[in-house]
Design a protein around this motif. Structure first.
Motif, PDB file in Angstrom:
ATOM      1  N   LEU A   9       1.212   6.479  -2.754  1.00  0.00           N
ATOM      2  CA  LEU A   9       0.001   7.153  -3.210  1.00  0.00           C
ATOM      3  C   LEU A   9       0.278   7.716  -4.589  1.00  0.00           C
ATOM      4  CD1 LEU A   9      -2.879   8.267  -2.717  1.00  0.00           C
ATOM      5  CD2 LEU A   9      -1.783  10.325  -1.780  1.00  0.00           C
ATOM      6  N   THR A  10      -0.440   7.236  -5.587  1.00  0.00           N
ATOM      7  CA  THR A  10      -0.336   7.759  -6.942  1.00  0.00           C
ATOM      8  C   THR A  10      -1.466   8.747  -7.148  1.00  0.00           C
ATOM      9  OG1 THR A  10       0.714   5.762  -7.799  1.00  0.00           O
ATOM     10  CG2 THR A  10      -0.397   7.165  -9.406  1.00  0.00           C
ATOM     11  N   ILE A  35       2.166  -3.712  -5.264  1.00  0.00           N
ATOM     12  CA  ILE A  35       2.688  -2.577  -4.503  1.00  0.00           C
ATOM     13  C   ILE A  35       1.608  -2.112  -3.534  1.00  0.00           C
ATOM     14  CG2 ILE A  35       3.465  -0.174  -4.649  1.00  0.00           C
ATOM     15  CD1 ILE A  35       4.613  -0.860  -7.422  1.00  0.00           C
ATOM     16  N   ALA A  36       1.984  -1.913  -2.282  1.00  0.00           N
ATOM     17  CA  ALA A  36       1.031  -1.413  -1.284  1.00  0.00           C
ATOM     18  C   ALA A  36       0.733   0.050  -1.582  1.00  0.00           C
ATOM     19  CB  ALA A  36       1.608  -1.565   0.119  1.00  0.00           C
ATOM     20  N   GLY A  37      -0.528   0.394  -1.634  1.00  0.00           N
ATOM     21  CA  GLY A  37      -0.880   1.788  -1.849  1.00  0.00           C
ATOM     22  C   GLY A  37      -2.167   1.942  -2.628  1.00  0.00           C
ATOM     23  N   LYS A  65     -12.734  -1.164  -5.054  1.00  0.00           N
ATOM     24  CA  LYS A  65     -12.724  -2.173  -3.997  1.00  0.00           C
ATOM     25  C   LYS A  65     -11.489  -2.002  -3.139  1.00  0.00           C
ATOM     26  CE  LYS A  65     -16.456  -4.268  -5.425  1.00  0.00           C
ATOM     27  NZ  LYS A  65     -17.371  -3.209  -5.752  1.00  0.00           N
ATOM     28  N   ALA A  66     -11.662  -2.100  -1.846  1.00  0.00           N
ATOM     29  CA  ALA A  66     -10.581  -1.950  -0.865  1.00  0.00           C
ATOM     30  C   ALA A  66      -9.870  -0.606  -1.030  1.00  0.00           C
ATOM     31  CB  ALA A  66      -9.588  -3.106  -0.959  1.00  0.00           C
ATOM     32  N   SER A  93      -6.642   6.248   2.140  1.00  0.00           N
ATOM     33  CA  SER A  93      -8.005   6.151   2.651  1.00  0.00           C
ATOM     34  C   SER A  93      -8.060   5.766   4.130  1.00  0.00           C
ATOM     35  CB  SER A  93      -8.812   5.153   1.825  1.00  0.00           C
ATOM     36  OG  SER A  93      -8.194   3.879   1.872  1.00  0.00           O
ATOM     37  N   ASP A  94      -7.000   5.134   4.638  1.00  0.00           N
ATOM     38  CA  ASP A  94      -6.995   4.754   6.055  1.00  0.00           C
ATOM     39  C   ASP A  94      -6.480   5.873   6.959  1.00  0.00           C
ATOM     40  OD1 ASP A  94      -4.247   4.731   5.602  1.00  0.00           O
ATOM     41  OD2 ASP A  94      -3.997   2.585   5.985  1.00  0.00           O
TER      42      ASP A  94
END
Length: 119
Positions: A9-10, A35-37, A65-66, A93-94
């Motif tokens: 998370l940035t 990178i996932a995040g 988006k997403a 967000s999830d």
């Protein structure tokens, strides 16, 4: 990306510098490629139209988006630490907790490989 990839998370805090903050977001997006995040921009109660301008630009560019980039308001200006804590508490967000949090100043523009190297 696999499920084992760490999520980042940035957090970018804005206070009355929407153009500079958007430059920082753009650089961070490029540096987070692969990178996932997510990136979360926290407007620290600028009350100058910054929140609206940043949110509109993020939407116009499709950066939202997403849930890749989100823009939220802090509700009050408690300073740098408090504003960043708003973003950290908002999390991904999830609803999942990130594995790492990267606090990026709005006047910083990471090189394309900087976040990956840090991670």
């Amino acid at each position: 990306m696999t499920m084992a990839d760490p999520k980042l998370l940035t957090v970018i805090l804005n206070y009355k510098t929407p153009d500079m903050t958007l430059r920082s977001v753009s650089a961070a997006r490029q540096a987070m490629e692969g990178i996932a995040g997510e990136i979360i921009v926290v407007d620290n109660d600028s009350q100058d139209g910054s929140f609206e301008a940043i949110a509109a630009h993020v939407q116009d560019q499709g950066w939202d988006k997403a849930n890749r980039v989100r823009v939220i308001q802090s509700g009050h200006n408690g300073g740098f630490g408090a504003g960043n804590n708003v973003g950290i508490r908002a999390g991904l967000s999830d609803g999942m907790r990130p594995d790492y949090v990267y606090i990026l100043n709005s006047d910083a523009f990471p090189a394309e490989n900087a976040i990956g190297l840090l991670l």
